[in-house]
Design an enzyme around this catalytic site. Structure first.
Site: not given
Ligand code: GAR
Length: 204
Positions: A17-18, A111, A113, A154
């Site tokens: 989604s990001n 990234n 987080h 991180d």
């Molecule tokens: C997001 O919340 C991102 O911040 C997290 O995984 C999710 C992915 O969502 N990332 C981490 O935890 C990395 N350390 P998405 O696939 O819908 O973008």
């Protein structure tokens, strides 16, 4: 803005989604960039589907497909070279980026987080684990952090953060949704800032 669109690779492991939020911002011309490849450790996931639907080549690249870690790293560097990638965008990528790639892309890997770093970061702190830890610590606020990637989980330079409240009755899942909505606003803003600063520093 210069005419040059910054060439991006996106690394994902899940829904993406990001990635979608960033892709939308690029389509709306809020960020002067383009996604050339989507790379995932998984053979299929939401991000891979979305990439293919939108004409972005998507490739699976996982350590267990290669005889050893060095070959995996070489394959990753080769793919980045073939597509002449300038910046790597981690969007829900649940693997550590190999040190040789971090070194080749110093200050050019970004990234997001799902917490307010430096709190709630480090090995094992990803996805829902982060929100569980935030609730267990009794925090009154959480949020998201966009940072540059170095060899440690991180830890790299923080670019932007955005806070959200932790509400009474929150579960890890409800908190995750609130943080994710904030990520979709923060990540495009942060990437735009990074690329504008990079262009400004390149200016004569
Ligand atoms: C997001 O919340 C991102 O911040 C997290 O995984 C999710 C992915 O969502 N990332 C981490 O935890 C990395 N350390 P998405 O696939 O819908 O973008």
């Amino acid at each position: 803005m210069t005419d040059h669109k910054t060439r991006l690779a996106v690394f994902c492991s899940g829904t993406g989604s990001n990635f979608k939020a960033l892709h939308r911002s690029i389509a709306e011309k809020k960020i002067n960039a383009e996604f050339l490849i989507c790379l995932s450790n998984r053979s299929t996931c939401g991000a891979i589907h979305y990439a293919r639907e939108n004409g972005i080549p998507a490739i699976q690249m996982a350590e267990n497909q290669y005889s050893d870690y060095d070959s995996f790293t070489e394959a990753m560097l080769d793919a980045l070279k073939i597509y002449r990638i300038e910046y790597i965008i981690l969007a829900g990528y649940m693997r550590k980026v190999p040190d040789a790639v971090v070194d080749a892309y110093r200050e050019r890997i970004v990234n997001i987080h799902p917490a307010l770093l430096p709190k709630f970061g480090g090995e094992g702190m990803y996805g829902i684990n982060v929100h569980k830890a935030v609730l267990a610590a009794g925090e009154s606020e959480s949020g998201a952090t966009v940072h540059m990637v170095d060899e440690e989980y991180d830890r790299g330079r923080i670019v932007l953060q955005q806070k959200v409240p932790v509400l009474p009755g929150d579960t890890p899942e409800t908190l995750a949704l609130r943080v994710l909505a904030c990520e979709h606003e923060l990540y495009p803003r942060a990437l735009r800032k990074i690329l504008e600063e990079m262009n400004a520093s390149d200016a004569p």
